[in-house]
Design an enzyme around this catalytic site. Structure first.
Site, PDB file in Angstrom:
ATOM      1  N   CYS A  70       0.785  -1.385  -0.174  1.00 41.10           N
ATOM      2  CA  CYS A  70       0.006   0.132  -0.015  1.00 41.10           C
ATOM      3  C   CYS A  70       0.905   1.293   0.060  1.00 41.10           C
ATOM      4  CB  CYS A  70      -0.979  -0.077   1.145  1.00 41.10           C
ATOM      5  SG  CYS A  70      -1.904   1.518   1.262  1.00 41.10           S
ATOM      6  N   CYS A  73       0.531   3.589   3.384  1.00 43.65           N
ATOM      7  CA  CYS A  73       1.034   3.402   4.598  1.00 43.65           C
ATOM      8  C   CYS A  73       2.240   3.987   4.721  1.00 43.65           C
ATOM      9  CB  CYS A  73       1.059   1.493   4.693  1.00 43.65           C
ATOM     10  SG  CYS A  73      -0.313   0.905   5.001  1.00 43.65           S
ATOM     11  N   HIS A 116      -3.720   1.285   8.353  1.00 44.06           N
ATOM     12  CA  HIS A 116      -4.375   0.883   7.136  1.00 44.06           C
ATOM     13  C   HIS A 116      -5.639   0.249   7.438  1.00 44.06           C
ATOM     14  CE1 HIS A 116      -4.277  -0.843   2.934  1.00 44.06           C
ATOM     15  NE2 HIS A 116      -5.026  -1.862   3.668  1.00 44.06           N
ATOM     16  N   HIS A 167      -6.550   1.984   2.029  1.00 44.15           N
ATOM     17  CA  HIS A 167      -6.077   2.719   3.103  1.00 44.15           C
ATOM     18  C   HIS A 167      -7.058   3.990   3.346  1.00 44.15           C
ATOM     19  CE1 HIS A 167      -2.606   3.917   5.734  1.00 44.15           C
ATOM     20  NE2 HIS A 167      -3.528   5.046   5.921  1.00 44.15           N
ATOM     21  N   HIS A 169      -8.505   7.430   3.220  1.00 44.87           N
ATOM     22  CA  HIS A 169      -8.047   8.838   2.703  1.00 44.87           C
ATOM     23  C   HIS A 169      -9.040   9.330   2.049  1.00 44.87           C
ATOM     24  CE1 HIS A 169      -8.038   6.209  -0.870  1.00 44.87           C
ATOM     25  NE2 HIS A 169      -7.710   7.286  -1.762  1.00 44.87           N
ATOM     26  N   GLN A 171      -9.342  13.065  -0.905  1.00 47.78           N
ATOM     27  CA  GLN A 171      -8.796  13.769  -1.868  1.00 47.78           C
ATOM     28  C   GLN A 171      -9.139  15.423  -1.881  1.00 47.78           C
ATOM     29  OE1 GLN A 171      -8.186  11.873  -6.049  1.00 47.78           O
ATOM     30  NE2 GLN A 171      -9.796  10.359  -4.922  1.00 47.78           N
TER      31      GLN A 171
END
Length: 352
Positions: A70, A73, A116, A167, A169, A171
C-alpha cells in the site's frame, strides 16, 4: 497542530499535520523516482457549458495493490511508500496521478491515519479534528494559487464507489473554474434572492428542514438532514447553523463540535443495513464557495454561499446498488427508490 512541509523524491510536496508540537519530520524519500510528468488538460463543452479534464496518464495509476504494498501506509524498513516517515497523524501530498495539474489546477491526497485497517468513522474526535484542520489549511493554501478558483475536499469510501486504494484517505481537487454543481446552486441563489427581495436560499432551506421530519441529528452548531429532493437512497446534508462560505469561516464552537457530529453520522451510515453487512460505501463532499469572481451570478457574493457537506451512499438496500442508468446518466434526472422521509427515519433509528 504542527505543520511540516517537505518534498518527495520526484519533487511533489508532502505535508505532515501532527497533534504534538514537538514532532520532528525529517525522513527522506529513498525511492528512485523521476520527476512526475502529467498530461492533464481541461476542455470546455460548449453545448453543456461545463468542463472535462482529460488525463490519459491516470491509466497507469496503482490499482488495488496488496496490503503490504500500500503506497499510503508509512515507510517500514525497505518497504518504501509515499510517506517516508515510519508513522504519521495526517499526511497530505500532491497526487502522483493527478486529474488536474499545473495551469489546470492541482490534486492532493489526504491520508487520515497511518492505520491501514482503520476508517474515518473509527477515528477519535481528536484525530477527526486534525483532519478538519488539514482540510481548512489546504483550502487556504490552494485558494492562493493563481490557477485555482474552487477547492473541493472529499472522500470516496468503498470499492463500489471506485476506490482503488483501501487505506483510509480522501482527496482535494483545486479546480481552475467554478464547478457545474456549484454554478447551479449560485444561479438558484441569485434567482431566489431577486424574487424574495433579498432572502438567502440556503438559510430558507435550512430553516424549513429544521422544522420538518427529515432531521437526522442536531447539535448546537451543526444540523444534519435528508433533503426534500434527495437524489440518492441515503443522503444527508450537514450544515453549520451559522452560514459561512467555506471551512475558513467556521468559528471555534463549530470546529469543536464538528468531530462528534460527523463521526456519529458516519457510524450511523455503517449501521443502515444491519449487522453483518459490509461497510457502507459512500461519498462525502464539502461544498465551498468559489474563490474567483462571481460576476456572472447577478447580485450574489461569496458570503451568500453556505458551506455544507453532502454525504451519500450508492447502496439502496442490502446487497443492491443504485446504478446511474438511462435517466440519470443520459438526462441527469435522478430516480430515488427510498423516500427521503423513510431514509431520515432509518438514520435516526440507528443512533448509537
Amino acid at each position: 497542530m504542527k505543520k511540516t512541509s517537505t518534498r518527495l523524491a520526484d519533487g511533489r510536496e508532502l505535508i505532515y499535520y501532527d497533534l504534538r508540537d514537538d514532532t520532528v519530520r525529517d525522513a527522506v524519500d529513498r525511492r528512485p523516482l523521476e520527476r512526475t510528468v502529467t498530461t492533464s488538460e481541461v476542455r470546455r463543452d460548449v453545448l453543456l457549458g461545463d468542463s472535462v479534464a482529460i488525463a490519459s496518464h491516470r491509466q497507469g495509476r496503482i490499482y488495488h495493490p496488496p496490503v503490504d504494498q500500500c503506497p499510503l501506509c508509512p515507510t517500514k524498513g525497505d518497504r518504501l511508500s509515499e510517506i517516508p516517515d515510519s508513522s504519521y497523524d495526517v499526511a497530505v501530498f500532491e497526487n502522483r496521478f493527478p486529474s488536474l495539474a499545473g495551469d489546470s489546477g492541482r490534486c492532493e491526497v489526504v491520508c487520515f491515519t497511518s492505520d491501514h485497517d482503520a476508517s474515518f468513522a473509527s477515528l477519535t474526535e481528536e484525530q477527526a479534528a486534525l483532519v478538519l484542520d488539514a482540510w481548512t489549511d489546504r483550502t487556504s493554501e490552494l485558494s492562493h494559487l493563481p490557477s485555482v478558483e474552487q477547492v473541493f475536499c472529499f472522500e470516496n469510501r468503498g470499492e463500489e464507489i471506485g476506490v482503488t486504494l483501501g487505506h483510509p484517505h480522501g482527496q482535494i481537487y483545486a479546480y481552475p473554474f467554478t464547478t457545474p454543481r456549484t454554478a447551479l446552486m449560485l444561479r438558484s441563489l441569485a434567482t431566489h434572492k431577486e424574487a424574495t427581495g433579498g432572502e438567502n436560499l440556503f438559510d430558507a432551506v435550512l430553516e424549513r428542514e429544521l422544522a420538518g421530519e427529515r432531521v437526522v441529528l442536531e447539535g448546537e452548531h451543526w444540523a444534519a438532514f435528508v433533503p426534500y429532493a434527495a437524489h440518492w437512497p441515503y443522503e444527508v446534508h450537514l450544515y453549520p447553523k451559522r452560514r459561512v462560505p467555506d471551512l475558513l469561516g467556521l468559528d471555534e464552537g463549530a470546529r469543536t463540535e464538528f468531530p462528534k457530529v460527523y463521526l456519529e453520522l458516519l457510524r450511523r451510515f455503517d449501521r443502515i443495513f444491519g449487522e453483518g453487512e459490509p461497510p457502507t460505501p459512500y461519498i462525502s463532499a464539502w461544498h465551498q464557495a468559489p474563490f474567483g469572481t462571481l460576476e456572472e451570478f447577478d447580485g450574489v457574493s461569496r458570503d451568500d454561499f453556505a458551506l455544507h457537506l453532502e454525504l451519500f451512499t450508492i447502496r439502496r438496500t442490502s446487497g443492491k446498488l443504485k446504478f446511474l442508468a438511462g435517466s440519470e446518466s443520459g438526462m441527469s434526472v435522478f430516480i430515488n427508490d427510498v423516500p427521503p422521509e423513510r431514509a431520515a427515519e432509518r438514520l435516526r433509528e440507528v443512533a448509537s
